[in-house]
Design a protein around this motif. Sequence first.
Motif, PDB file in Angstrom:
ATOM      1  N   TYR A   1      -6.866  -0.230   9.897  1.00 11.72           N
ATOM      2  CA  TYR A   1      -5.715  -0.954   9.367  1.00 11.72           C
ATOM      3  C   TYR A   1      -4.594  -0.791  10.387  1.00 11.72           C
ATOM      4  CZ  TYR A   1      -1.756  -2.140   6.380  1.00 11.72           C
ATOM      5  OH  TYR A   1      -0.614  -2.717   5.872  1.00 11.72           O
TER       6      TYR A   1
ATOM      7  N   TYR B   1      -9.282  -2.512   0.070  1.00  7.83           N
ATOM      8  CA  TYR B   1     -10.141  -1.583   0.801  1.00  7.83           C
ATOM      9  C   TYR B   1     -11.005  -0.778  -0.174  1.00  7.83           C
ATOM     10  CZ  TYR B   1      -8.168  -2.221   5.490  1.00  7.83           C
ATOM     11  OH  TYR B   1      -7.809  -2.727   6.713  1.00  7.83           O
TER      12      TYR B   1
ATOM     13  N   HIS C   1       0.837  -1.205   0.000  1.00  9.25           N
ATOM     14  CA  HIS C   1       0.000   0.000   0.000  1.00  9.25           C
ATOM     15  C   HIS C   1       0.867   1.248   0.000  1.00  9.25           C
ATOM     16  CE1 HIS C   1       0.627   0.228   4.427  1.00  9.25           C
ATOM     17  NE2 HIS C   1       0.339   1.516   4.251  1.00  9.25           N
TER      18      HIS C   1
ATOM     19  N   THR D   1     -10.661   5.462   5.840  1.00  4.29           N
ATOM     20  CA  THR D   1     -10.549   4.023   5.583  1.00  4.29           C
ATOM     21  C   THR D   1     -11.073   3.261   6.788  1.00  4.29           C
ATOM     22  OG1 THR D   1      -8.376   3.629   6.606  1.00  4.29           O
ATOM     23  CG2 THR D   1      -8.392   4.495   4.343  1.00  4.29           C
ATOM     24  N   ARG D   2     -11.333   1.996   6.579  1.00  6.18           N
ATOM     25  CA  ARG D   2     -11.634   1.164   7.736  1.00  6.18           C
ATOM     26  C   ARG D   2     -10.312   0.911   8.476  1.00  6.18           C
ATOM     27  NH1 ARG D   2     -13.259  -3.677   3.743  1.00  6.18           N
ATOM     28  NH2 ARG D   2     -11.246  -4.714   3.613  1.00  6.18           N
TER      29      ARG D   2
ATOM     30  N   SER E   1      -2.628   5.599   2.554  1.00  3.00           N
ATOM     31  CA  SER E   1      -3.358   4.555   3.287  1.00  3.00           C
ATOM     32  C   SER E   1      -4.336   3.874   2.344  1.00  3.00           C
ATOM     33  CB  SER E   1      -4.070   5.145   4.511  1.00  3.00           C
ATOM     34  OG  SER E   1      -3.142   5.427   5.530  1.00  3.00           O
TER      35      SER E   1
END
Length: 195
Positions: free
Chosen positions: A157, A141, A133, A154-155, A136
């Motif tokens: 991580y 995702y 990645h 984002t969720r 982010s």
Amino acid sequence: MRHDLQILDGPDAVTARAADEVANLATTAVVDHGRFTFAVSGGHTPWQMFAALVTRDLPWPNITIFQADERVAPDGDPDRNLTHLRESLGAVGAEVVPMPVTDADLEAAARRYAELLPARFDLVHLGLGPDGHTASLVPGYPVLTETDRLVALTRPYQGHPRMTLTYPALARADQLLLAHHRIEQANAAAQATGR
């Protein structure tokens, strides 16, 4: 679009080359249009590059640094990219525009941050995470498919939700610098495990 791939001999060479590139671009941008707008992601490579940069005579008051991504965590948290960015910059007079990840309404905060972004970045400096990645933008995702927003959440991580520039925001860069110096370590680990 031109791509320039350079393979350098070790982390120190990567740090020095990245610092040289940023210093040259900053100086040129300030002469050309009065300001250098720069977005930077987290990770060891940018912090080492900044440690080299702060020793140089640059037009720091004319440099604006945006965050490419940030963990949702309290101010001063050691997991925050901003904590390390400020430590790396020390007392130089660059303007830092932090992502507002401590706001109660993070969606509204992301929209406000998007409004602060320049029409074009002179440079976006990105690293590469262990799973491939950058910023982010984590593989698999939903944020990877975001096309309508410049900044998104984002969720979780690695323990934290994150705020990140999306691909449309990264595409606003006149130049991208992807600097990474752990490839040898990754290759050695793959060889040791037979992968």
